[in-house]
Motif scaffolding. Sequence first.
Motif, PDB file in Angstrom:
ATOM      1  N   TYR A 188       0.839  -1.206   0.000  1.00 47.13           N
ATOM      2  CA  TYR A 188       0.000   0.000   0.000  1.00 47.13           C
ATOM      3  C   TYR A 188       0.871   1.253   0.000  1.00 47.13           C
ATOM      4  O   TYR A 188       0.558   2.239  -0.685  1.00 47.13           O
ATOM      5  N   LEU A 189       1.960   1.242   0.754  1.00 45.15           N
ATOM      6  CA  LEU A 189       2.839   2.413   0.787  1.00 45.15           C
ATOM      7  C   LEU A 189       3.520   2.640  -0.564  1.00 45.15           C
ATOM      8  O   LEU A 189       3.928   3.761  -0.877  1.00 45.15           O
ATOM      9  N   LEU A 190       3.614   1.595  -1.374  1.00 40.85           N
ATOM     10  CA  LEU A 190       4.212   1.738  -2.699  1.00 40.85           C
ATOM     11  C   LEU A 190       3.215   2.280  -3.721  1.00 40.85           C
ATOM     12  O   LEU A 190       3.565   3.113  -4.565  1.00 40.85           O
ATOM     13  N   ASP A 191       1.957   1.790  -3.669  1.00 41.56           N
ATOM     14  CA  ASP A 191       1.016   2.124  -4.760  1.00 41.56           C
ATOM     15  C   ASP A 191      -0.342   2.633  -4.293  1.00 41.56           C
ATOM     16  O   ASP A 191      -1.268   2.752  -5.094  1.00 41.56           O
ATOM     17  N   ARG A 192      -0.479   2.892  -2.979  1.00 40.22           N
ATOM     18  CA  ARG A 192      -1.734   3.426  -2.410  1.00 40.22           C
ATOM     19  C   ARG A 192      -2.921   2.504  -2.667  1.00 40.22           C
ATOM     20  O   ARG A 192      -4.048   2.955  -2.886  1.00 40.22           O
ATOM     21  N   GLY A 193      -2.673   1.204  -2.636  1.00 41.07           N
ATOM     22  CA  GLY A 193      -3.767   0.241  -2.723  1.00 41.07           C
ATOM     23  C   GLY A 193      -4.178  -0.164  -4.118  1.00 41.07           C
ATOM     24  O   GLY A 193      -5.150  -0.905  -4.290  1.00 41.07           O
ATOM     25  N   GLU A 194      -3.438   0.266  -5.112  1.00 39.19           N
ATOM     26  CA  GLU A 194      -3.826  -0.016  -6.500  1.00 39.19           C
ATOM     27  C   GLU A 194      -3.822  -1.507  -6.813  1.00 39.19           C
ATOM     28  O   GLU A 194      -4.686  -2.001  -7.543  1.00 39.19           O
ATOM     29  N   ARG A 195      -2.866  -2.262  -6.264  1.00 36.15           N
ATOM     30  CA  ARG A 195      -2.717  -3.661  -6.649  1.00 36.15           C
ATOM     31  C   ARG A 195      -3.355  -4.642  -5.671  1.00 36.15           C
ATOM     32  O   ARG A 195      -3.925  -5.645  -6.088  1.00 36.15           O
ATOM     33  N   LEU A 196      -3.248  -4.404  -4.388  1.00 34.73           N
ATOM     34  CA  LEU A 196      -3.786  -5.354  -3.406  1.00 34.73           C
ATOM     35  C   LEU A 196      -5.029  -4.840  -2.699  1.00 34.73           C
ATOM     36  O   LEU A 196      -5.522  -5.473  -1.764  1.00 34.73           O
ATOM     37  N   GLY A 197      -5.529  -3.702  -3.125  1.00 34.04           N
ATOM     38  CA  GLY A 197      -6.760  -3.184  -2.554  1.00 34.04           C
ATOM     39  C   GLY A 197      -6.536  -2.049  -1.585  1.00 34.04           C
ATOM     40  O   GLY A 197      -5.455  -1.876  -1.023  1.00 34.04           O
ATOM     41  N   ALA A 198      -7.577  -1.271  -1.368  1.00 33.09           N
ATOM     42  CA  ALA A 198      -7.474  -0.058  -0.549  1.00 33.09           C
ATOM     43  C   ALA A 198      -7.519  -0.335   0.941  1.00 33.09           C
ATOM     44  O   ALA A 198      -7.159   0.529   1.748  1.00 33.09           O
ATOM     45  N   THR A 199      -7.981  -1.543   1.352  1.00 34.19           N
ATOM     46  CA  THR A 199      -8.074  -1.862   2.780  1.00 34.19           C
ATOM     47  C   THR A 199      -7.518  -3.255   3.046  1.00 34.19           C
ATOM     48  O   THR A 199      -7.580  -4.145   2.177  1.00 34.19           O
ATOM     49  N   VAL A 200      -7.003  -3.441   4.256  1.00 37.47           N
ATOM     50  CA  VAL A 200      -6.477  -4.754   4.626  1.00 37.47           C
ATOM     51  C   VAL A 200      -7.620  -5.762   4.759  1.00 37.47           C
ATOM     52  O   VAL A 200      -7.448  -6.956   4.487  1.00 37.47           O
ATOM     53  N   THR A 201      -8.816  -5.296   5.123  1.00 39.71           N
ATOM     54  CA  THR A 201      -9.972  -6.189   5.231  1.00 39.71           C
ATOM     55  C   THR A 201     -10.332  -6.769   3.876  1.00 39.71           C
ATOM     56  O   THR A 201     -10.578  -7.976   3.726  1.00 39.71           O
ATOM     57  N   GLY A 202     -10.352  -5.909   2.853  1.00 39.21           N
ATOM     58  CA  GLY A 202     -10.638  -6.383   1.509  1.00 39.21           C
ATOM     59  C   GLY A 202      -9.581  -7.359   1.017  1.00 39.21           C
ATOM     60  O   GLY A 202      -9.889  -8.350   0.348  1.00 39.21           O
ATOM     61  N   TYR A 203      -8.332  -7.083   1.350  1.00 39.08           N
ATOM     62  CA  TYR A 203      -7.220  -7.964   0.971  1.00 39.08           C
ATOM     63  C   TYR A 203      -7.387  -9.342   1.609  1.00 39.08           C
ATOM     64  O   TYR A 203      -7.248 -10.375   0.942  1.00 39.08           O
ATOM     65  N   ARG A 204      -7.706  -9.351   2.909  1.00 40.03           N
ATOM     66  CA  ARG A 204      -7.904 -10.630   3.612  1.00 40.03           C
ATOM     67  C   ARG A 204      -9.062 -11.416   3.005  1.00 40.03           C
ATOM     68  O   ARG A 204      -8.968 -12.621   2.778  1.00 40.03           O
ATOM     69  N   ASP A 205     -10.172 -10.729   2.746  1.00 39.64           N
ATOM     70  CA  ASP A 205     -11.350 -11.421   2.217  1.00 39.64           C
ATOM     71  C   ASP A 205     -11.086 -12.002   0.830  1.00 39.64           C
ATOM     72  O   ASP A 205     -11.633 -13.051   0.474  1.00 39.64           O
ATOM     73  N   ARG A 206     -10.260 -11.323   0.062  1.00 40.28           N
ATOM     74  CA  ARG A 206     -10.014 -11.740  -1.315  1.00 40.28           C
ATOM     75  C   ARG A 206      -9.072 -12.954  -1.383  1.00 40.28           C
ATOM     76  O   ARG A 206      -9.271 -13.848  -2.196  1.00 40.28           O
ATOM     77  N   TYR A 207      -8.060 -12.956  -0.503  1.00 31.89           N
ATOM     78  CA  TYR A 207      -6.996 -13.954  -0.658  1.00 31.89           C
ATOM     79  C   TYR A 207      -6.885 -14.959   0.489  1.00 31.89           C
ATOM     80  O   TYR A 207      -6.098 -15.899   0.399  1.00 31.89           O
ATOM     81  N   PHE A 208      -7.658 -14.769   1.562  1.00 30.85           N
ATOM     82  CA  PHE A 208      -7.511 -15.627   2.741  1.00 30.85           C
ATOM     83  C   PHE A 208      -8.884 -16.045   3.260  1.00 30.85           C
ATOM     84  O   PHE A 208      -9.906 -15.426   2.964  1.00 30.85           O
ATOM     85  N   SER A 209      -8.889 -17.102   4.059  1.00 29.18           N
ATOM     86  CA  SER A 209     -10.111 -17.529   4.745  1.00 29.18           C
ATOM     87  C   SER A 209      -9.805 -17.691   6.224  1.00 29.18           C
ATOM     88  O   SER A 209      -8.669 -17.987   6.606  1.00 29.18           O
ATOM     89  N   ALA A 210     -10.801 -17.467   7.054  1.00 26.94           N
ATOM     90  CA  ALA A 210     -10.616 -17.515   8.500  1.00 26.94           C
ATOM     91  C   ALA A 210     -10.327 -18.940   8.950  1.00 26.94           C
ATOM     92  O   ALA A 210     -10.991 -19.888   8.540  1.00 26.94           O
ATOM     93  N   GLY A 211      -9.324 -19.066   9.824  1.00 24.76           N
ATOM     94  CA  GLY A 211      -8.985 -20.359  10.406  1.00 24.76           C
ATOM     95  C   GLY A 211      -9.410 -20.390  11.856  1.00 24.76           C
ATOM     96  O   GLY A 211     -10.587 -20.204  12.181  1.00 24.76           O
TER      97      GLY A 211
END
Length: 406
Positions: A121-144
């Motif tokens: 995010y500090l490199l591209d302001r969320g352009e590649r992995l999303g604007a929020t960490v919540t959105g990033y988690r939901d997109r690429y991870f599942s709760a364990g």
Amino acid sequence: MIIAPKRVAEDTWSRESSKWNHTKHLRISKILGDAKKREAALKADADIYVINRENVQWLVGFLGSKWPFDTVVIDELSSFKSSSAQRFRALKRVRPLMKRVIGLTGTPAPNGLLDLWAQVYLLDRGERLGATVTGYRDRYFSAGAKSGHVVYEWKQKKESEERIHEQIADICISMKAEDWLEMPKRIDRIVPLVMGDKARAQYEQLERDLLLPMAGSDIVASTAAVLSNKLLQMANGAAYDEDRGVREIHDIKLDALEDLIEGANGHPVLVFYAYKHDLSRIKERFKQARTLDTADDIAEWNDGVIPMLLAHPASAGHGLNLQAGGNIIVWFGLNWSLELYQQANARLHRQGQTQSVIIHHLVAEGTIDEDVMAALEGKAIGQDALMAAVKARIERVGGDVCDKDS
């Protein structure tokens, strides 16, 4: 603007820039010290301004919307991996005022790919992995593992690693030094240490007293960390009691360190310790030992003046160039952080080293040292390995007591 670990900000950037013809003319201002000194350094006429990461929040508050630095280099970008940390939040506020951000790190995802979001995010302001960490988690991870609504573990979804790497490939480059440089040989050596009967009995009694009350209980990460810390202290030879006094258990690591120092035949030795009582006990035994505290210590070590340098991996694990001073490392006390372990070893095993690097690990047999060493050798992620090791030791201690009762 260069943001770096404190000792790197104090010494490394200015020292390295003076070595190269195309950079030695650059004027560097170090934004360090108390507020008055920091303000004066900001007003100085310079080409490059260097600040330690602990003062990022102050810098952002002081400059606000008048942020003047169009290019920012973050040395050890992984220290901004937490999206909830104040340093990240402060830098995020002024990120729109920067034209270019360059991040440098040898360990971008030390605890897994979740660590990448804040850094990218500090490199591209969320352009590649999303604007929020919540959105990033939901997109690429599942709760364990979780307790109620609190999730303790996030598991990668299928193909997440490949998709994440594809997203950031155009702005990230990864290079291994050994692929491009003639790196010296690295020799890793485990030094197994056997306690005497008295010390062994005392250690085992303390371990039982510590772990037995936890038998049959659910062990969470925070409890496992506390128990592991106590076990590691005991393996090193001493432990803090309830009143923060130090209870000494054995000297086998001090004796082994003495043998290694003698075997070095006068060659400088870099010793990594884990706890303050480790440091005190080592300094009491080895009067010639010096601690890594200032830029002068770095210079004297690299000049061959210091025969035995004591450092904590958390304070010497990033960015310092110590390879000119020696080629022997001793791990007096181990820790679960693969990132700190790798970075600390890279202080000597790096470009510019001319000799084979020998890394000794003092491992007390039958203790949690063996579990940590196995995790580090297998490049296991710290918290998972820590939890498994502590649970296994609790089960073993509980089983031993049941066997004796029967």
